[in-house]
Design an enzyme around this catalytic site. Structure first.
Site, PDB file in Angstrom:
ATOM      1  N   SER A 254      -2.693  -1.257   0.272  1.00  0.00           N
ATOM      2  CA  SER A 254      -3.099  -1.878   1.537  1.00  0.00           C
ATOM      3  C   SER A 254      -1.963  -2.771   2.011  1.00  0.00           C
ATOM      4  CB  SER A 254      -4.358  -2.709   1.330  1.00  0.00           C
ATOM      5  OG  SER A 254      -4.017  -3.881   0.619  1.00  0.00           O
ATOM      6  N   LYS A 255      -2.177  -3.378   3.169  1.00  0.00           N
ATOM      7  CA  LYS A 255      -1.137  -4.229   3.755  1.00  0.00           C
ATOM      8  C   LYS A 255      -0.694  -5.350   2.821  1.00  0.00           C
ATOM      9  CE  LYS A 255      -1.930  -3.516   8.635  1.00  0.00           C
ATOM     10  NZ  LYS A 255      -3.263  -3.632   9.218  1.00  0.00           N
ATOM     11  N   ARG A 256      -1.594  -5.735   1.922  1.00  0.00           N
ATOM     12  CA  ARG A 256      -1.222  -6.797   0.983  1.00  0.00           C
ATOM     13  C   ARG A 256       0.002  -6.396   0.158  1.00  0.00           C
ATOM     14  NH1 ARG A 256      -4.139  -7.337  -3.211  1.00  0.00           N
ATOM     15  NH2 ARG A 256      -5.417  -5.504  -2.778  1.00  0.00           N
ATOM     16  N   HIS A 257       0.147  -5.097  -0.072  1.00  0.00           N
ATOM     17  CA  HIS A 257       1.263  -4.630  -0.905  1.00  0.00           C
ATOM     18  C   HIS A 257       2.566  -4.497  -0.128  1.00  0.00           C
ATOM     19  CE1 HIS A 257      -2.376  -3.032  -3.023  1.00  0.00           C
ATOM     20  NE2 HIS A 257      -1.753  -3.607  -4.020  1.00  0.00           N
ATOM     21  N   GLY A 258       2.478  -4.363   1.182  1.00  0.00           N
ATOM     22  CA  GLY A 258       3.680  -4.168   2.003  1.00  0.00           C
ATOM     23  C   GLY A 258       3.358  -3.213   3.135  1.00  0.00           C
TER      24      GLY A 258
END
Ligand code: GLU
Length: 487
Positions: A254-258
């Site tokens: 998800s966006k949390r990862h990049g």
């Protein structure tokens, strides 16, 4: 089953093309190109509230950028269109009526309030909150009078009550679901739109899809779809569920990862061939050694049998490494084209770039060389080539520019460099080396301070390249500035 291999990628235009979707599209594309079949793009836009033109355009652009051209679909046309589900409602209606007339589906008049009461009650009893099948066996006249009253309704599938549904997944092997786990699910919503599971079956059948290759998150939909094929009495395609993509921490990417959207990677300046190559390895491997594959290699070597059922981990460093590998083979002019938007955006060059600035950027790109792994890194790697003043890393400046010999060393260097003509490595190198030995220094004791004075950082392209690209005037001015600032 039709002999021809026909696969589809069926995105819902409700957001960006995520790398997971792109990987699914790629596997479909590689499989069908390898088999000499067709690749169909179908837009699943029955969620009218969430579907947008912007998302559709973004998905189409991203697929084109990846090089995954489709044989049938929006823009391409084809015999089995329309390829937007929103334009196929008459077909879903026709097939829903077929199921109704065969007694395989029924009208349900339960209101949302009744449904939630039912679910609550089942939960209180410790049971799964499924539909109680209240309307499954309503008398024909009751149904007719409610329909003629205009009572809001949905159409539900009459799921088999016992037995199990088994299929042979090309990736996961034999998969079985007990039928009692499967609800009498809705196939046509109260607004007349089909649900995903129903539309997908009608379309995959009418579009003569031979293989359904999609993310593992759809595995639990497959028994429902198989039941629908069976109820319609038509052939069932083969299924291949490809593994999910995780972040390094084992949770779904998800966006949390990049970055997660293809558009973001494009904007960052990744190369198509690097992203395609990287995505191909998310769940597929040719052997345990080879990692770099051109598109043609991938087409020749790809097979669904070699797709793993284990989750794939998205490794940003690896993607960056792969991009760097492809960057090495790109002509400098291509790299210049790739970096210009980043330099413009950062305000390091004006826009549009004229020939003179372009020639300068070319020299910068050559000097930066393989340190540039991804185009967007150009700003951090080469800002000092464009800025008027040097932004010194405080710690580097403290450590290297406050040394007692720097004042005299820079002064001599300035004097000697001033006389050089031409100002290039053949003339600069002897000056630098002579000064090192005259002052009894080690190479790094002079080179590193000079590097920091010219670039602000301990890390930069080769010092002679830096000096040549900056040119004599700026080199002299920066040495002077550093000498007066720190000494
Ligand atoms: N529209 C569905 C999705 O985007 C397609 C699933 C499928 O391939 O059946 O997830």
């Amino acid at each position: 089953m039709a002999d021809e291999v026909r696969v589809r990628f069926a995105p819902s235009p409700t957001g960006h093309l995520h790398v997971g979707g792109a990987r699914t599209a790629l596997f479909n594309w590689l499989f069908t190109r390898n088999q000499g079949g067709k690749f169909i793009l179908r837009i699943e836009d029955t969620d009218i509230e969430r579907s947008t033109d912007e998302s559709y355009n973004g998905i189409v652009d991203a697929l084109k950028w990846l090089g995954l051209e489709w044989d049938e679909g929006p823009l391409a046309g084809g015999e089995y269109g329309p390829y937007f589900q929103s334009e196929r409602r008459h077909l879903y209606k026709e097939y829903a009526e077929r199921l109704l007339s065969k007694g395989k589906a029924y009208y349900c008049f339960c209101t949302p309030d009744e449904l939630s009461e039912m679910r609550e009650e089942l939960k209180r009893q410790g049971k799964d909150p499924m539909y109680t099948r209240k309307c499954r066996d309503l008398a024909v006249d009751v149904v007719e009078s409610r329909l003629s009253d205009g009572t809001p309704h949905v159409i539900r599938f009459k799921a088999p009550l016992g037995g199990e549904t088994t299929f042979e997944d090309i990736v996961r092997g034999s998969v079985t679901f007990p039928n009692p786990q499967i609800d009498d699910f809705v196939i046509v919503k109260s607004n007349g739109y089909p649900t995903y599971n129903f539309a997908v079956v009608v379309d995959d059948f009418l579009m003569r899809i031979s293989h359904v290759i999609r993310g593992e998150d759809h595995l639990s939909n497959t028994p429902k779809q198989i039941m629908l094929y069976q109820a319609l009495g038509v052939d069932i395609p083969r299924f291949a569920h490809v593994p999910l993509i995780m972040g390094a921490d084992g949770t779904r990417l998800s966006k949390r990862h990049g970055a997660t959207s293809v558009g973001q990677f494009t904007e960052d300046g990744y190369l198509t061939e690097a992203l395609v190559n990287y995505l191909s390895l998310l769940g597929w491997a040719y052997d345990d050694r080879t990692e770099l594959f051109s598109m043609d290699d991938l087409i020749a070597k790809f097979s669904l049998e070699k797709v793993s059922s284990k989750a794939a981990v998205f490794d940003y460093d690896k993607l960056q490494w792969m991009n760097a590998e492809y960057m090495k083979h790109r002509p400098v002019e291509d790299k210049v084209d790739l970096v210009i938007p980043h330099l413009e955006k950062a305000g390091l060059v004006g826009s549009p770039v004229d020939d003179e600035v372009r020639a300068y950027i070319t020299r910068v790109v050559e000097a930066v060389g393989e340190r540039l792994k991804v185009a967007k890194q150009i700003t951090e790697l080469s800002g000092f080539f464009f800025e008027d003043t040097v932004d010194y890393e405080p710690e580097a400046a403290r450590k290297f520019l406050k040394r007692h010999y720097i004042g005299p060393a820079f002064k001599i260097l300035q004097e000697r460099l001033r006389d050089l003509d031409p100002f290039d490595q053949t003339t600069i190198e002897p000056v630098m080396k002579a000064l090192v030995s005259e002052m009894g220094l080690k190479t790094g004791d002079l080179f590193q301070p000079v590097r920091i004075a010219l670039t602000g950082s301990r890390h930069s392209p080769g010092i002679y390249d830096v000096m040549m690209v900056l040119g004599k005037d700026r080199v002299l001015a920066r040495l002077d500035k550093a000498r007066h600032t720190f000494v």
